[in-house]
Design an enzyme around this catalytic site. Structure first.
Site, PDB file in Angstrom:
ATOM      1  N   ASP A 240     -61.822  23.841 -45.792  1.00  0.00           N
ATOM      2  CA  ASP A 240     -60.769  23.373 -44.885  1.00  0.00           C
ATOM      3  C   ASP A 240     -60.424  24.525 -43.956  1.00  0.00           C
ATOM      4  O   ASP A 240     -59.820  25.524 -44.369  1.00  0.00           O
ATOM      5  CB  ASP A 240     -59.549  22.924 -45.687  1.00  0.00           C
ATOM      6  CG  ASP A 240     -58.540  22.195 -44.799  1.00  0.00           C
ATOM      7  OD1 ASP A 240     -58.620  22.342 -43.553  1.00  0.00           O
ATOM      8  OD2 ASP A 240     -57.682  21.486 -45.354  1.00  0.00           O
ATOM      9  N   GLU A 242     -58.847  24.018 -40.985  1.00  0.00           N
ATOM     10  CA  GLU A 242     -57.785  23.410 -40.179  1.00  0.00           C
ATOM     11  C   GLU A 242     -58.366  22.491 -39.102  1.00  0.00           C
ATOM     12  O   GLU A 242     -59.282  22.860 -38.367  1.00  0.00           O
ATOM     13  CB  GLU A 242     -56.829  24.437 -39.545  1.00  0.00           C
ATOM     14  CG  GLU A 242     -55.610  23.799 -38.877  1.00  0.00           C
ATOM     15  CD  GLU A 242     -54.881  22.792 -39.783  1.00  0.00           C
ATOM     16  OE1 GLU A 242     -55.278  21.614 -39.790  1.00  0.00           O
ATOM     17  OE2 GLU A 242     -53.934  23.195 -40.481  1.00  0.00           O
ATOM     18  N   ASN A 243     -57.789  21.303 -39.073  1.00  0.00           N
ATOM     19  CA  ASN A 243     -58.292  20.231 -38.202  1.00  0.00           C
ATOM     20  C   ASN A 243     -59.764  19.978 -38.463  1.00  0.00           C
ATOM     21  O   ASN A 243     -60.495  19.555 -37.560  1.00  0.00           O
ATOM     22  CB  ASN A 243     -58.048  20.537 -36.727  1.00  0.00           C
ATOM     23  CG  ASN A 243     -56.584  20.611 -36.410  1.00  0.00           C
ATOM     24  OD1 ASN A 243     -55.810  19.783 -36.881  1.00  0.00           O
ATOM     25  ND2 ASN A 243     -56.177  21.613 -35.649  1.00  0.00           N
ATOM     26  N   ASP A 318     -50.872  21.675 -43.308  1.00  0.00           N
ATOM     27  CA  ASP A 318     -49.625  21.189 -42.704  1.00  0.00           C
ATOM     28  C   ASP A 318     -48.776  20.420 -43.709  1.00  0.00           C
ATOM     29  O   ASP A 318     -47.934  19.625 -43.340  1.00  0.00           O
ATOM     30  CB  ASP A 318     -49.949  20.304 -41.498  1.00  0.00           C
ATOM     31  CG  ASP A 318     -50.855  19.132 -41.885  1.00  0.00           C
ATOM     32  OD1 ASP A 318     -51.163  18.973 -43.094  1.00  0.00           O
ATOM     33  OD2 ASP A 318     -51.272  18.387 -40.978  1.00  0.00           O
TER      34      ASP A 318
HETATM   35  O1  AHR Z   1     -58.236  20.418 -41.808  1.00  0.00           O
HETATM   36  C1  AHR Z   1     -57.854  19.282 -42.479  1.00  0.00           C
HETATM   37  C2  AHR Z   1     -56.363  19.091 -42.475  1.00  0.00           C
HETATM   38  O2  AHR Z   1     -55.918  18.822 -41.180  1.00  0.00           O
HETATM   39  C3  AHR Z   1     -55.528  20.273 -42.842  1.00  0.00           C
HETATM   40  O3  AHR Z   1     -55.497  20.563 -44.204  1.00  0.00           O
HETATM   41  C4  AHR Z   1     -54.195  19.849 -42.353  1.00  0.00           C
HETATM   42  O4  AHR Z   1     -53.363  20.930 -42.038  1.00  0.00           O
HETATM   43  C5  AHR Z   1     -54.509  19.026 -41.119  1.00  0.00           C
HETATM   44  O5  AHR Z   1     -53.893  17.783 -41.192  1.00  0.00           O
END
Ligand code: AHR
Length: 520
Positions: A240, A242-243, A318
């Site tokens: 992960d 982010e996004n 998030d």
């Molecule tokens: O990257 C996947 C997710 O996307 C993350 O964990 C989150 O912060 C966002 O919604």
């Protein structure tokens, strides 16, 4: 005198080898029932020149010299807390301390301590981009009794993350920031996952919000396909960042990231400037495989990385909290660990002796034992086969469920009434009544002694059709298996004429994890 890089590398390799040998020696001396206090995962990482900056476990010490608390529980009866520590320095958890403290009441895991000495402990995750379901927008805490296992024969508990559960530390010490190199591993239950965002362990934003591409670097485990995915139907180990959950260099599909479902799964993500890797293996035996090792993703914003250095468990950066999973141990390092270091850590994890047993997570289908039967479909991993009077359904059972509901979700395994090599399930709360099918639906009924009842109440277990737990074939309709559909329970064929025979999700719906009973 400063060592030249090659000499330094050679010395690191020797130290890792020595650490690995110490692990093997410990296993030989300990005979599998106790563990050498000499070299644990963080000793191995340190010997490799990439020391742990966070070390979390509810099952064992991650340093040979560690002798502090592993986690804290809070009980419902009087809201007091108790630290759960070790049986000995460098050894295994003293789960009896939890059992005594939490007897006849519910307990939640309130703190997962950091063994690294940097106080990077994990506590209830605060609200961020998303509000949690608990007071003040915090996430829920894990039920301390929900993930029992054994480790080298000692009872232990994992951190059972139901959707809504999450842990975090937004003010850490020593965790990688920006494009700094780091590594991390975690041991998860490879059969407990879902398609919600995002069952993560690792580096995240310090304000619990989505701060853009590259602001996270965490291990993800589950079968969400919104971002990346690999071969098969999942679950997959991904990063992960982010996004995006990345299974390799491409956003979306990468063919080298396989579905993995080891009951105990070692999962690894590591990253350094324009370079990262995914590795994984069976935590019970064997080595690690590398599913990706290469450049940062083919997408804007991930090179250089902008890591912020918070630590999350069970949630997205998030504070997305739709995910499920179970965590047993994990660490984060400073520096990019070598594969050799991680291989030595994997040997140590193998030697630790993670297991399910009749005393552990997996109930057994041994006649006379009592079990609960948990659904494995991603929608429903907190639902169990229960009855209410004669009606049978799947229902969510948690530690806070009533004792009646827990009993109605617990079944005494009997030798199959029609075939002793199969099984029948007698209600824990209504002696003499069994699960049986009638017009292909399951009901609880008293055994009338007829041969039809015996056949209708006999089910033949086999390996779970989706690779998890068991599937149960009806003794008299052998192509039909116990299936949940719309939260009712049937014997269903794959693609028959009834709505509950639907092919979609059939393999998941007919696969059940046999757990220790909610009511022993
Ligand atoms: O990257 C996947 C997710 O996307 C993350 O964990 C989150 O912060 C966002 O919604």
């Amino acid at each position: 005198m400063a060592l030249r890089p090659r000499t330094r590398r050679a010395r690191s390799a020797l130290l890792v080898l020595a650490a690995a040998l110490a692990v093997v020696a410990g296993v030989l001396v300990g005979g599998g029932t106790s563990q050498a206090a000499t070299s644990q995962p963080c000793d191995i990482y340190a010997a490799g020149g990439t020391p742990c900056v966070a070390a979390h476990s509810t099952t064992r010490a991650l340093y040979g010299s560690y002798n502090g608390p592993l986690y804290q529980v809070r009980r419902a009866s009087d809201n007091t807390t108790r630290d759960v520590g070790l049986l000995s320095a460098g050894g295994y958890v003293d789960a009896a301390a939890q059992d005594t403290f939490c007897a006849n009441t519910n307990c939640l895991i309130t703190i997962i301590y950091d063994q690294s000495g940097r106080n990077n402990r994990l506590t209830q995750a605060p609200p961020g981009g998303f509000q949690g379901p608990a007071a003040g927008g915090y996430d829920n805490l894990a039920d301390a009794k929900a993930a029992p296992i054994t480790i080298a024969g000692h009872k232990a508990y994992g951190v059972f993350v139901a959707p809504g559960t999450g842990y975090r530390n937004n003010t850490t010490n020593g965790v990688a920031k920006g494009d700094q190199p780091e590594g991390m591993y975690a041991v998860f239950d490879g059969t407990h996952y879902n398609g919600g965002c995002c069952f993560d362990y690792g580096n995240a934003e310090t304000n619990s919000r989505d701060n853009g591409n590259g602001t996270m670097e965490a291990i993800y485990f589950g079968n969400i396909k919104v971002w990346g995915y690999g071969t098969g139907n999942g679950p997959w180990v991904m990063a992960d960042l982010e996004n995006g959950l990345f299974s390799g260099v491409n956003p979306g599909y990468n063919a080298n990231d396989p579905s993995v479902s080891h009951r105990f799964l070692t999962a690894i993500v590591k990253g350094e400037p324009n370079h990262w890797a995914i590795r994984a293996g069976n935590a019970q035996s064997g080595g690690l495989s590398t599913y990706y090792n290469g450049a940062r993703p083919n997408a804007a914003g991930y090179n250089p990385m902008k890591k912020e250095g918070a630590i999350i468990l069970g949630i997205g950066g998030d504070n997305s909290h739709g995910s499920a999973g179970t965590f047993y141990e994990g660490v984060m390092t400073s520096g990019y660990p070598t594969d050799a270091t991680e291989n030595a850590v994997q040997a140590n994890i193998n030697a630790a002796g993670y297991a399910t047993s009749s005393n552990g997570n997996g109930g057994t289908l041994t006649p006379g034992s009592t079990v609960s039967l948990r659904a494995t479909t991603a929608c429903c991993t907190t639902r169990y086969i229960t009855h209410s009077g004669n009606a049978v359904a799947t229902s969510v059972i948690t530690a806070s469920s009533s004792s009646t509901d827990k009993g109605n979700g617990s079944w005494i395994v009997r030798a199959g009434l029609a075939n002793g090599t199969c099984v029948s399930f007698e209600s824990r709360n209504t002696a003499g009544s069994f699960l049986r099918h009638q017009n292909y639906q399951l009901y609880l009924q008293a055994n009338d002694g007829s041969s039809l009842f015996a056949s209708d109440a006999t089910f033949c277990p086999q390996a779970g059709k989706n690779g998890q737990g068991n599937s149960f074939a009806s003794a008299n309709f052998s192509s039909r298996f116990i299936r949940h559909y719309g939260n009712n329970v049937y014997i269903a064929s794959n693609g028959g004429s009834n709505t509950f025979d639907a092919t979609s999700l059939w393999t998941d719906d007919v696969s059940w994890v046999v757990t220790t009973p909610w009511a022993p």
